[in-house]
Every structure is written in structure tokens, then in C-alpha cells.
Design an enzyme around this catalytic site. Structure first.
Site, short mmCIF file in Angstrom:
data_model
loop_
_atom_site.label_atom_id
_atom_site.label_comp_id
_atom_site.label_asym_id
_atom_site.label_seq_id
_atom_site.Cartn_x
_atom_site.Cartn_y
_atom_site.Cartn_z
N SER A 157 0.85 -1.20 0.00
CA SER A 157 0.00 0.00 0.00
C SER A 157 0.88 1.25 0.00
O SER A 157 2.07 1.17 0.35
CB SER A 157 -0.87 -0.03 1.26
OG SER A 157 -1.33 1.25 1.60
N TYR A 170 -2.47 -0.32 10.24
CA TYR A 170 -2.50 -0.67 8.81
C TYR A 170 -1.21 -0.20 8.13
O TYR A 170 -0.61 -0.93 7.34
CB TYR A 170 -3.73 -0.03 8.17
CG TYR A 170 -3.95 -0.37 6.72
CD1 TYR A 170 -4.23 -1.69 6.33
CD2 TYR A 170 -3.88 0.60 5.73
CE1 TYR A 170 -4.43 -2.01 4.99
CE2 TYR A 170 -4.09 0.29 4.40
CZ TYR A 170 -4.37 -1.01 4.03
OH TYR A 170 -4.57 -1.33 2.70
#
Ligand SMILES: NC(=O)c1ccc[n+]([C@@H]2O[C@H](COP(=O)([O-])OP(=O)(O)OC[C@H]3O[C@@H](n4cnc5c(N)ncnc54)[C@H](OP(=O)(O)O)[C@@H]3O)[C@@H](O)[C@H]2O)c1
Length: 277
Positions: A157, A170
Site C-alpha cells: 500500500s 494498517y
């Protein structure tokens, strides 16, 4: 190089590819594209209900897809899936680790300070993104080690390059996915076979169930301040569409990237290149 050779470079006809999180937004798109390009695809997800829609989308090519209810956090469940795939297709050429995501309770905000984020929610995010990538690599990587060939594609990501505000677990977990991608690339090439490759893509911002109401207003559909900030930091001025990932995925899964291992490819409309100024 001619067109015939170029086509051969990207040819994945008959390859057997496992996609975890395969009924999710991005995993589902990848699974459909791979089947469309001639691969056999095993769609693994804990919730297989959306698979019917994917199979319908594949049309007659759905003959080359199987759907297996699998928990990426349970080694026995993963092994059961591997056994079924090997029984049906005989080998496993590639693994796409698509299962991952954030948990709303691990997100800071006006009502949730960093200091109060519950350990269970933080652990959930680390488990899903890190263990949910490592455990499938153990099970399917063992098959590749036996075959002396294979390809792993992880999903990292933008958070892995520089953390975004509000999502501490995250961000850290995806940084771990990028780091693990490099580690496993080196390990499998040195210890098992240089014909086993491990790479990752780092998608930019795609509107999905997990982030829709962080980025757009639930009632009006307008961009939230966070959504607006993302668009203004994305030189291409738009969110990604799931199909934007397909070219990079095909490249990294096909012989076209035969000498590429241990990299993380941003597919982000320029977000990671832009300083904001
Ligand atoms: N969307 C973005 O903008 C974006 C950007 C960068 C990276 N990513 C990454 O891309 C990947 C796919 O994201 P997405 O947006 O397509 O999310 P998604 O639609 O939520 O897909 C993830 C899938 O994984 C499944 N899953 C969750 N826990 C699982 C488990 N223990 N075992 C098996 N399957 C499990 C989910 O099932 P449930 O629906 O039951 O939870 C869901 O079907 C994730 O790694 C995500 O972090 C997304």
C-alpha cells in the site's frame, strides 16, 4: 522482439494461480482478469458468497476457476485449499495475496484517540495483513519450492512508503508486507530456486467497501476532506479503478518479469512521486 515473442512473454495460459481475498473488490478483479487471460484460478476467501457474481462474469471460462472457502489465518484451512487445487490442476504456479485491510476500530478520529485504540483491533490488522500474507506463502511456497518454480505477488500500500494519518496499525502492517516481500524474494531464490520470484504491488487509492466512507460522504457522495486531500495529492486527479491494477499484475505474474524479484510496484496515479508542492 516481434509481436509473437511479446505475446509469449505475457502468456499465462494454463498457469494455476491462487488469489486470496479473491471475492474482494481488487482480488475479484484480478481473478477475473487472470481467468480471461487463460489461467486456471483458485479463488480463496473466507466469504465465498460474492463468488457467484464473479463466476457469472467469467462466462464459460469459469470452468477454469474454483472457489474454496479459506481462512488465510488458519494453516489447516490453507493446506486443505492447496490439496484441493493440486488435485484439480496438478500444480500451483502463482499466489496473489489479496486478503488484507484495515479495521475501523484501529483508526484514530475525533472519538478514538491513538492512546485508546483497542489491542484486539490493532492485532486484527497485523494478523490479517502480515500473518495473512506469510501463512499462505508458507503453504503455497512449499509447493513452489517442490516444483522449483513459482511466483508470489503480495499487496502492499502507499502506507508502506510513508504512513498515512489515522491508520497506524494498517500503515505499519503494510510496511511489514513490503519488507517481507524483499525478505522472501531473497530467501526463496537463494535457498530453493532462482525461478521462484516474489514481488508486490502498492495500489494507490481505490474506492472500496473498506474506505468508501473515509473518502466520500455517506449521505451526499461528495469527497470528504481526506478524499479531497488524496485527489489533490494524486497527479492523475482520480481514484484508481480495480482494472488499473491488471497490467502490473500480469507483468509480475508472467515471464515478462522473469528477472524481477523483491520489488514493490506503485500503481497510484503518481501519488508516491508527488511531494505535494
Ligand atoms: N482499496 C484500496 O484503495 C487499497 C489500496 C491499497 C492496498 N489495498 C489492499 O488490497 C487488498 C485488497 O483490498 P480490497 O480493497 O479489495 O478489499 P476487500 O474488498 O475487503 O477484499 C479483501 C478480501 O479479503 C477477505 N478476507 C478478510 N479476512 C480474511 C481471512 N482471514 N481469510 C480469507 N479472506 C479474508 C475479505 O473478506 P470479508 O469481506 O469477509 O472481510 C475480502 O473479501 C488488501 O490487502 C488491501 O489492504 C487496497
Amino acid at each position: 522482439m516481434n509481436l509473437e515473442e511479446l505475446t509469449r512473454l505475457y502468456d499465462i495460459t494454463g498457469h494455476t494461480i491462487v488469489v486470496t481475498g479473491g471475492t474482494g473488490i481488487l482480488g475479484g478483479e484480478i481473478a477475473c482478469a487472470l481467468v480471461g487471460c487463460g489461467a486456471n484460478v483458485a479463488i480463496l476467501d473466507r466469504n465465498t458468497d460474492p463468488a457467484a457474481g464473479l463466476m457469472a462474469r467469467m462466462g464459460p471460462a469459469a470452468d477454469r476457476a474454483i472457489v474454496i472457502a479459506t481462512d488465510v489465518l488458519d494453516p489447516a484451512s490453507l493446506q486443505h485449499a492447496a490439496d484441493q487445487i493440486l488435485e484439480k490442476f496438478g500444480r500451483i504456479d502463482a499466489l496473489v495475496n489479496g486478503a488484507g485491510g484495515n479495521h475501523p476500530k484501529s483508526t484514530t478520529g475525533p472519538k478514538a484517540s491513538f492512546f485508546d485504540l483497542p489491542p484486539d483491533a490493532l492485532r486484527w490488522v497485523f494478523d490479517l495483513n502480515i500473518l495473512g500474507t506469510i501463512l499462505p506463502c508458507q503453504v503455497f511456497g512449499r509447493v513452489m519450492a517442490r516444483q522449483q518454480s513459482g511466483t508470489v505477488l503480495n499487496i502492499s500500500s502507499m502506507n508502506a512508503f510513508r504512513p498515512l494519518t489515522r491508520v497506524p496499525a494498517y500503515s505499519a502492517a503494510k510496511a511489514g508486507v513490503s519488507n517481507f516481500t524483499q525478505w522472501l524474494a531473497v530467501h526463496l531464490a537463494q535457498e530453493y530456486s532462482p525461478r521462484i520470484r516474489v514481488n508486490a504491488i502498492a495500489p494507490g487509492f481505490f474506492l472500496t467497501q473498506q474506505n468508501r466512507f473515509l473518502l466520500t460522504d455517506e449521505k451526499t457522495g461528495d469527497l470528504t476532506p481526506r478524499g479531497q486531500s488524496i485527489i489533490s495529492h494524486t497527479p492523475m486527479s482520480r481514484f484508481g479503478q480495480p482494472e488499473d491494477l491488471v497490467g502490473a499484475v500480469l507483468w509480475l505474474l508472467s515471464p515478462a518479469s522473469a528477472f524481477v524479484t523483491g520489488i514493490v510496484v506503485p500503481v497510484d496515479g503518481g501519488f508516491s512521486a508527488f511531494s505535494g508542492v
